[in-house]
Design an enzyme around this catalytic site. Sequence first.
Site, mmCIF file in Angstrom:
data_model
loop_
_atom_site.group_PDB
_atom_site.id
_atom_site.type_symbol
_atom_site.label_atom_id
_atom_site.label_comp_id
_atom_site.label_asym_id
_atom_site.label_seq_id
_atom_site.Cartn_x
_atom_site.Cartn_y
_atom_site.Cartn_z
ATOM 1 N N HIS A 1 27.823 40.234 34.053
ATOM 2 C CA HIS A 1 27.579 40.922 32.779
ATOM 3 C C HIS A 1 26.284 41.722 32.885
ATOM 4 O O HIS A 1 26.215 42.712 33.612
ATOM 5 C CB HIS A 1 27.535 39.887 31.668
ATOM 6 C CG HIS A 1 27.578 40.469 30.288
ATOM 7 N ND1 HIS A 1 27.834 41.788 30.021
ATOM 8 C CD2 HIS A 1 27.394 39.881 29.059
ATOM 9 C CE1 HIS A 1 27.816 42.001 28.717
ATOM 10 N NE2 HIS A 1 27.544 40.856 28.107
ATOM 11 N N HIS B 1 35.538 48.509 35.489
ATOM 12 C CA HIS B 1 35.131 47.862 34.251
ATOM 13 C C HIS B 1 36.323 47.136 33.668
ATOM 14 O O HIS B 1 37.471 47.573 33.827
ATOM 15 C CB HIS B 1 34.603 48.910 33.254
ATOM 16 C CG HIS B 1 33.885 48.317 32.084
ATOM 17 N ND1 HIS B 1 34.541 47.902 30.949
ATOM 18 C CD2 HIS B 1 32.561 48.045 31.874
ATOM 19 C CE1 HIS B 1 33.649 47.418 30.087
ATOM 20 N NE2 HIS B 1 32.456 47.489 30.624
ATOM 21 N N ASP C 1 26.320 50.317 34.954
ATOM 22 C CA ASP C 1 25.353 49.550 35.747
ATOM 23 C C ASP C 1 24.947 50.285 37.022
ATOM 24 O O ASP C 1 23.823 50.119 37.506
ATOM 25 C CB ASP C 1 25.947 48.184 36.115
ATOM 26 C CG ASP C 1 26.340 47.382 34.892
ATOM 27 O OD1 ASP C 1 25.477 47.217 34.021
ATOM 28 O OD2 ASP C 1 27.492 46.951 34.798
#
Length: 495
Positions: free
Chosen positions: A296, A335, A391
């Site tokens: 996460h 994702h 990210d």
Amino acid sequence: MAVKSGPRQSLTVIDNRTGKSYELPIKNNSVLATDIKKIKAQSPDDIPEDETSQGLRVFDPGYMNTAVVQSKITYINGQDGILRYRGYPIEQLVQKSNFLESAFLLIYGELPTEMQYAKWQDEVNNHTFIHTDMEGMFKTFRYDSHPMSMLTAAFATLGAFAPEANPSLRGQKLYTNAASGDLESLKVLDKQILRILGKAPTLAAASYRMRQGRPFNRPAKGLSYTGNFLQLLDNLSEREYTPHPVLEKALDTLFIIHADHEVNCSTATVLQVGSSLVDPYSVVAAGCAALYGPSHGGASESAIRMLMEIGSPENVPAFMEKVEKRERVLVGFGHRVYKNVDPRSTAIRALAEEVFKVTGRNQLLDTALVLAKYARESEFMRSRNLYPNVDFYSGLIYQAMGFPLDFYPVLFAVPRCVGWLAHWRQQMLTPSGVKIWRPRQLYMGSGERDYIEAKDRQVKKDSTIFDAPVAVSHGGDSKRSQLAILKEEKVRAKL
């Protein structure tokens, strides 16, 4: 003249075990899980633990297709790469808004007027200071403690400094009474939101300064939310500290992008914990604990570590060969929701170029760009919808700005407090009340069996390494202690 009616908004299910037909209403493209419970039938394969008489259950590991809330906050369309806060596309907010304005939008539903925003900004900034005893709490940590561990503990501790905000002390309906228009309850609720948002950067900066071995800074007046955060992080007692405007704007933009993302792992954790009606500080601490995980909020840190391991662009093909053989895990691509380009990554990529103009070109950027190019051209990547996610690029920006790797999740947690609190507030204001979350399970263990006395027990024949504790190594002092003859053992030996 007869009015032609459209198709019934329902789903007809035929239970082949009984031949019985069930009509389940469809609303908002969903059916109620409790309607599925109406389907009941005995099967010769059922065991008592299947609880067949209580109706059919829905098995959905990881919530792959289960809606748990009705929400007005954030909309995501993973197939088309869409992200909107309260209806506003993330691309527009990144270009035109700022973090505190977007925070107001997420929590209260509309963009603030000039007067509302000025008051909102003042209120948040007036809650930036923390009790001096909180600084003592930080000093109890080891010098090498992970900043996210400190931040998680800090939010939980912060609740102890606000007994008036604790339903365990003030009554379990302290916050849920606000749903019926109880003004005092609503005041308590919104005050805690201001306190958490105001103190989040201060707590995060304290974890950073503790790790650096530097004294804690005090919040400064006259700076933006992210400007004050940078001052808390970096000011070394300069008479006047002003963050670089490009870096301040970049961090503000990243905060907008990270503010909310629908019912993700940490937000689901917040709502799960919040459904027990505990105080919001415990709720946010639980959200931090969930965000901490490498799947996460820790993903940006993991993505940079992966790029550092790859080293240079010419090593990308060899690394990807191992990925395709499933010998390595690719971080920063793909994702759970987005099956197209992550809209957040598009906004961040442009932002990265602005940051690199100020900080200098990130040495890992060339490797990252080659990896992204490989993702666009590789059939292996395209067939699995593995595109760069938020990210991937945010980690590059954080590294260019000089943040240590273990601080990346903290930089995610500070803005995500907004999303957590928006969802928590919405939950507390549910007119029908808050039901405690209690998922069901499919029990796959042993049926009922009788207790066996210790002398009659045997290790089962098909036991594996998972059926007992594995051997644990101990330090030298533990070994000496085990070899020592304790007083109790001497007493037993004489008996």
